[in-house]
Enzyme design. Structure first.
Site, PDB file in Angstrom:
ATOM      1  N   HIS A 122      -6.198  -1.016  -4.838  1.00 59.21           N
ATOM      2  CA  HIS A 122      -6.063  -1.322  -3.417  1.00 59.21           C
ATOM      3  C   HIS A 122      -6.927  -2.504  -2.969  1.00 59.21           C
ATOM      4  O   HIS A 122      -6.773  -2.989  -1.843  1.00 59.21           O
ATOM      5  CB  HIS A 122      -6.408  -0.099  -2.572  1.00 59.21           C
ATOM      6  CG  HIS A 122      -5.233   0.447  -1.814  1.00 59.21           C
ATOM      7  ND1 HIS A 122      -4.391  -0.352  -1.077  1.00 59.21           N
ATOM      8  CD2 HIS A 122      -4.760   1.709  -1.680  1.00 59.21           C
ATOM      9  CE1 HIS A 122      -3.452   0.396  -0.514  1.00 59.21           C
ATOM     10  NE2 HIS A 122      -3.648   1.639  -0.865  1.00 59.21           N
ATOM     11  N   ASP A 137      16.792  -2.104  -6.655  1.00 54.71           N
ATOM     12  CA  ASP A 137      17.824  -1.786  -7.642  1.00 54.71           C
ATOM     13  C   ASP A 137      17.743  -2.791  -8.783  1.00 54.71           C
ATOM     14  O   ASP A 137      17.937  -3.993  -8.591  1.00 54.71           O
ATOM     15  CB  ASP A 137      19.198  -1.848  -6.971  1.00 54.71           C
ATOM     16  CG  ASP A 137      20.317  -1.349  -7.862  1.00 54.71           C
ATOM     17  OD1 ASP A 137      20.100  -1.212  -9.092  1.00 54.71           O
ATOM     18  OD2 ASP A 137      21.417  -1.115  -7.341  1.00 54.71           O
TER      19      ASP A 137
END
Length: 458
Positions: free
Chosen positions: A166, A390
């Site tokens: 992070h 995708d």
């Protein structure tokens, strides 16, 4: 017995990387450094099985290499600087092209259904083996990759688990990167067709960098994240809010806000989060005068003045805390709770954010953990385009959280698989969860999906 076999564990570097090329160094902000002791954020996407003949691993690696050429900070390393004049430490990100971790594994006896609908409703003991950064904390980025992937081929699908530091990126930046990776894989786009990566940059005038931190704040805690044996055990559950649930909660909250004399609009997320928070508190048996908090991780890019670019790469997450008492929470309705969340979000102005940063630099404090027993800590966002990714063999079937620091009140908010829906992944004391699951006032607005042990999921 289930066997997850690691076939390879390699490093993928940005394409055409040349040693000795000019390196970008990224200075860290107070918001970045607050994550220094936290574990890598681990999540997963589950995809359908590719068509036979797809050169899955080689194509994933080559397209990842191309994506890293664009999103080059992920391929760097954290650098710790010893400030000998005052004995403090500083950290920067050196975009040196060292590369990211890529694990290829196989679990051919495990089906997608086994993962999504495990026996007895609990995640199996091999769950953590699907993820590549178990137990890795942000400060370890000095020697470990800043992002890691594990692609596990299932009987009828593909499980892509990942973990990232992070300090280098937030969810907004990660999903932008992941979307680029899937586009390169599925279309063969040349990286030259993508614009240069806009870094968020250093935006705190009047603050010297790199920020100097006392050594005591940089030493990792040996007991961070541990739960005392005397405490009740944690369990995880996913709650799904359909678009109809959300519409009803939003309408209810906004109707009640008018009754409080406020001319404000409560968002869908504020209504859902208010419902979750109030329901959890109602079933927690807390003292009426107990001070309680809801800490919401929020994007601060457009809250600064001047604002930074919406798509700039980095970690631009601030933690906004709503504070009240158990009595106030339970004496008021959903609209009042959602209103407190709304006011907290609106209070995160440019002035307040810069004031926080200025004060933090003067006295740096890095928490060992962000979860406390009297708090909800909310991460993720239902706005992330999780299901728009995708690779060319079908959109994700599901999103799941991975192993990491768990505590009572840890919440992950993500979009659901159905348009307009939302999933709230929770970590709660088991006795609180049991009461929540019997609370008809709560359940009329939500669908309970699955229950998992706290040390295995989320």
């Amino acid at each position: 017995m289930v066997h997850i076999v690691v076939i390879s564990d390699t490093i993928v570097r940005p394409e055409n990387y040349e040693d000795g090329s000019e390196q970008v160094k990224i200075h860290l902000t107070p918001w970045d450094l607050s994550f220094l002791r936290t574990e890598y954020a681990q999540r997963a996407l589950i995809f359908p099985q590719p068509n036979p003949g797809t050169h899955l691993i080689s194509q994933l690696k080559s397209s990842l290499s191309a994506a890293l050429k664009i999103f080059y900070p992920f391929a760097g390393r954290l650098v710790k600087i010893d400030n000998e004049d005052d004995g403090t430490k500083s950290f920067i990100i050196d975009c040196d092209g060292s590369g990211v971790k890529f694990v290829h594994a196989s679990a051919k006896t495990v089906s997608v259904r086994d993962v999504l609908e495990p026996a007895n409703g609990t995640v199996p003991d091999y769950w953590s083996e699907f993820f590549p950064a178990n137990g890795v904390q942000s400060w370890e980025g000095v020697s470990k990759p800043l992002i890691a992937f594990q692609v596990t081929e299932l009987k009828d699908g593909v499980f892509i688990g990942y973990g990232y530091n992070h300090l280098v990126a937030d969810g907004t930046s990660f999903w932008s990167f992941f979307k680029t990776w899937t586009e390169i894989f599925s279309t063969g786009f040349d990286r030259k067709s993508f614009p240069p990566l806009p870094l968020c940059g250093w935006f705190l005038d009047g603050i010297d960098y790199p920020i100097q931190i006392p050594i005591s704040e940089t030493v990792p805690s040996s007991h961070a994240g541990l739960v005392a044996p005397s405490l009740p055990h944690l369990e995880k559950k996913i709650f799904r809010f359909t678009s109809a649930h959300i519409s009803k909660l939003k309408a209810k909250a906004n109707d009640e806000v008018v009754g409080y004399g406020e001319d404000l609009k409560i968002s869908s997320f504020q209504a859902v989060l208010g419902h979750m928070w109030q329901s959890i508190i109602r079933n927690s048996d807390l003292n009426p005068e107990e001070v309680i908090h809801c800490k919401l991780a929020m994007d601060i890019r457009q809250r600064l003045n001047p604002p930074v670019k919406k798509n700039c790469f980095g970690n631009m997450i601030g933690l906004a805390a709503t504070t009240t008492t158990t009595r106030e929470m339970l004496d008021n309705g959903l609209g009042w709770v959602a209103l407190q969340l709304n006011k907290t979000v609106r209070s995160q102005t440019n002035e307040e954010l810069r004031k926080f940063a200025d004060n933090w630099v003067k006295s740096p404090k890095i928490p060992n953990r962000l979860v406390a027993n009297n708090s909800l800590v909310v991460a993720g966002s239902p706005r992330f385009n999780v299901f728009g990714n995708d690779f060319g063999w079908g959109k994700p079937i599901a999103f799941r959280g991975g192993p990491g620091i768990a505590g009572h009140g840890k919440i992950l908010a993500y979009p659901g698989t159905e348009k307009g829906s939302m999933e709230i992944h929770t970590s709660l004391w088991s006795h609180v969860l049991d009461k929540l699951l019997a609370d008809q006032e709560f359940l009329q607005h939500v669908i309970a999906v699955s229950c998992t042990p706290a040390d295995c999921s989320l």
